[in-house]
Motif scaffolding. Structure first.
Motif, short mmCIF file in Angstrom:
data_model
loop_
_atom_site.label_atom_id
_atom_site.label_comp_id
_atom_site.label_asym_id
_atom_site.label_seq_id
_atom_site.Cartn_x
_atom_site.Cartn_y
_atom_site.Cartn_z
N VAL A 229 4.65 21.49 -2.32
CA VAL A 229 4.11 20.99 -1.05
C VAL A 229 3.03 19.93 -1.28
N THR A 230 1.98 20.30 -2.00
CA THR A 230 0.81 19.42 -2.08
C THR A 230 0.98 18.30 -3.10
N THR A 231 1.96 18.40 -3.97
CA THR A 231 2.13 17.39 -5.00
C THR A 231 3.45 16.62 -4.83
N LEU A 232 4.58 17.27 -5.05
CA LEU A 232 5.86 16.56 -4.94
C LEU A 232 6.17 16.14 -3.51
N GLY A 233 5.88 17.00 -2.53
CA GLY A 233 6.20 16.69 -1.14
C GLY A 233 5.55 15.41 -0.66
N PHE A 234 4.26 15.24 -0.94
CA PHE A 234 3.55 14.04 -0.50
C PHE A 234 4.01 12.81 -1.28
N LYS A 235 4.30 12.98 -2.57
CA LYS A 235 4.77 11.84 -3.37
C LYS A 235 6.15 11.38 -2.90
N ILE A 236 7.03 12.31 -2.58
CA ILE A 236 8.35 11.94 -2.07
C ILE A 236 8.22 11.21 -0.74
N ALA A 237 7.33 11.68 0.12
CA ALA A 237 7.11 11.01 1.41
C ALA A 237 6.65 9.57 1.19
N GLU A 238 5.77 9.36 0.21
CA GLU A 238 5.33 8.00 -0.09
C GLU A 238 6.51 7.14 -0.54
N LYS A 239 7.32 7.65 -1.44
CA LYS A 239 8.47 6.90 -1.94
C LYS A 239 9.44 6.56 -0.80
N GLN A 240 9.75 7.56 0.03
CA GLN A 240 10.68 7.34 1.14
C GLN A 240 10.17 6.25 2.07
N ARG A 241 8.93 6.40 2.49
CA ARG A 241 8.40 5.52 3.52
C ARG A 241 8.26 4.09 3.02
N ARG A 242 7.76 3.93 1.79
CA ARG A 242 7.61 2.57 1.26
C ARG A 242 8.96 1.89 1.06
#
Length: 386
Positions: A229-242
């Motif tokens: 949640v706090t590590t991979l989840g936020f990093k994936i969201a960054e990758k997706q959105r950018r």
């Protein structure tokens, strides 16, 4: 008059909920305190005990779950009611979730089933909501709507301040490569979350050497949950959105409203941040296409941004979420996509078909106005308490 106690904090929908409780005939007394710790703060706990002793409340209400408040209510014999707007709530993974006074409402059905499976009682599924009357009043009394016109817009964080970036280069090459491959695979999967399956026991044992798990004595969370949640989840969201914003901006006029660093989004129009109450609805109303890109941490539920877009009369294109067909119809109330290529094709189509796009936006607005009001949702909560 019936009286309830509410803990006030910076939840986006707090004011709508408080106003609706008052509309339903409740006197709402607020209590506020900055919480550095969700489950241990004896000074705040004693303050709450004193407030509860002084008056007769039907229940204590919070947006999201606070173990400290649940424990105080259990001790004082007061019903504790919460409704989630974030997911998953790390604070829910706590021994207090089994307290008998709890009445917990979660917008993500996956989490409801998870906690029921753990033996927690009085956990219910309750989707989120929107106050179209408030938004209609805002638009009627605004003379600056033209300032918020866009072809395509996205309102939200890019999560560049994520903990994965801080720890990435402490990992050995093979572990870093494994997580990169996992994130790339998840990035274009909509409505399916593979992170838990990729965090195998062997990987978690190895990860323990590089990731410090911080949790309280009564926490039920583990390395799998915290890291996903706090590590991979936020990093994936960054990758997706950018990646989505960069690709769309090659062919269309794209605007972003955010506090995040957008230095790499060369073609995207940076519009700064917007206030949730006064400005964000105007962006949703004024944009031809509003993007919703759900963070992977929300496994099946429909996020608040979708309700906010539809309630403002905006046209919404969103990634597919498993619960969407339970409450909405695709290409009638909004449009959902199944991968990034599907998104790009649908954005292009609806930008060139104004009549269809406007019809869907109107149907989406009418649907949430009739079926997704805070009054309807809070009545569901109250009925469960009887």
């Amino acid at each position: 008059m019936r009286k309830i106690l509410m803990y006030r904090w910076k939840a986006y929908n707090y004011k709508d909920i408080k106003f609706t409780f008052e509309k339903l005939g409740y006197e709402v007394e607020e209590v506020y305190q900055d919480l550095l710790n969700y489950d241990v703060d004896e000074v705040f706990a004693e303050k709450l005990r004193g407030i509860i002793r002084e008056s007769a409340y039907e229940f204590f209400f919070t947006v999201n779950y606070f173990p400290l408040i649940s424990n105080v209510c259990e001790e004082m014999g007061l019903l504790y009611v919460c409704w989630s707007c974030d997911n998953p709530l790390i604070s829910l993974y706590h021994k207090s979730v089994f307290n008998s006074v709890n009445r917990i409402f979660l917008f993500d059905l996956t989490n409801v089933e998870e906690f029921k499976g753990m033996g927690a009682e009085h956990i219910y599924h309750l989707p989120l909501a929107v106050d179209t009357n408030r938004l209609d009043y805002l638009f009627t009394n605004s003379n600056d709507l033209d300032m918020y016109k866009n072809e395509i817009s996205f309102v939200g964080s890019l999560y560049e301040k994520n903990s994965y970036d801080k720890m990435e280069f402490t990992l050995p090459d093979y572990l870093r490569g494994y997580f990169e491959a996992t994130m790339e695979a998840q990035k274009d999967l909509q409505g399916v979350n593979i992170i838990d399956r990729m965090l195998t026991p062997e990987i978690l044992v190895e990860l323990e050497n590089y990731f410090e798990l911080e949790k309280s004595e009564d926490s039920l969370s583990d390395l799998n949950l915290i890291f996903s949640v706090t590590t991979l989840g936020f990093k994936i969201a960054e990758k997706q959105r950018r990646s989505i914003l960069i690709e769309l901006s090659k062919h269309h006029d794209v605007s972003i409203y955010t506090n995040s660093n957008v230095a790499d989004l060369i073609r995207v129009n940076y519009k700064g941040s917007v206030d949730y109450w006064g400005e964000m609805p105007k962006v949703f109303r004024g944009s031809k296409v509003n993007l919703n890109i759900t963070i992977p941490n929300i496994k099946s539920g429909v996020p608040l941004r979708i309700y906010d877009i539809l309630g403002a009369g905006g046209f919404c294109i969103t990634n597919f979420q498993a619960e969407l067909p339970m409450f909405f119809e695709n290409e009638k109330h909004m449009v959902w996509y199944y991968n990034q290529q599907d998104l790009y094709e649908k954005v292009d189509y609806y930008l060139h078909h104004d009549t269809e796009r406007n019809r869907i936006a109107r149907c989406g607005y009418e649907h949430v106005r009739e079926n997704c009001s805070y009054e309807m949702r809070l009545k569901e909560i109250i009925n469960k308490l009887l």
